[in-house]
Design an enzyme around this catalytic site. Structure first.
Site: not given
Length: 194
Positions: A114, A77
């Site tokens: 993560e 994006r």
């Protein structure tokens, strides 16, 4: 066509911040339970809203003290925002891609997620030493992608003058981590939660 629920928002009675915030969709429990996904696609779907969004960046970076020579956008994006901002500023645009997507000689940077890791790449001729670069993405969460992008640009001798994003999720700590590394940041909105 704009989302019907969003058409009631006009700029007439709202600040730019309020107007843009009104056009970001929150999708609960996506992509995983407990996550409040901040979907920026409604900002892009309506020409007027998209113009307000881009103008918010353009007005900032027209200031000669922070005007970039090049805009670098983070996959994916950041490409949408970065290319338009670069065009409006009349400067070049360079994509920082996920590993394996660029055809020429690249430099790469791996960063931790993560759960696992990811790698981004940049063509070795994308920037020149001393280029002043604006690094842009849609959102800052943990800051890993933007930090990796900054390191890539610096490997090639460029100076990242600022990192920019539409949304900051400050509770995830990414913006604090980026600022602690010395990167100046500009975000249009912040949202609590993640």
């Amino acid at each position: 066509m704009p989302t019907p629920a969003l058409t009631r928002y006009s700029m007439q009675n709202l600040s730019v911040d309020q107007y843009l915030r009104a056009h970001i969709r929150t999708v609960p429990d996506w992509p995983a339970p407990g996550v409040q996904f901040r979907d920026i696609t409604p900002l892009l779907q309506d020409a007027k809203v998209f113009r307000v969004l881009i103008d918010a960046f353009i007005h900032r970076y027209m200031d000669p003290s922070i005007r970039p020579d090049v805009v670098a956008g983070l996959d994916a994006r950041g490409f949408i925002l970065g290319a338009v901002v670069a065009y409006e500023l009349n400067v070049g645009f360079v994509p920082i891609r996920k590993k394996g997507k660029l055809p020429f000689t690249t430099v790469e940077e791996t960063y931790e997620l993560e759960y696992g890791s990811a790698t981004v790449e940049l063509h070795t001729d994308a920037v020149k030493p001393g280029d002043r670069v604006l690094l842009i993405d849609d959102l800052i969460a943990t800051g890993g992608t933007m930090m990796a992008g900054m390191k890539l640009l610096e490997k090639l001798g460029a100076q990242v003058i600022e990192g920019a994003a539409i949304v900051d999720l400050p509770e995830l700590g990414g913006s604090d981590k980026l600022r602690a590394s010395g990167l100046a940041l500009f975000t249009l909105l912040d949202f609590s939660g993640h």
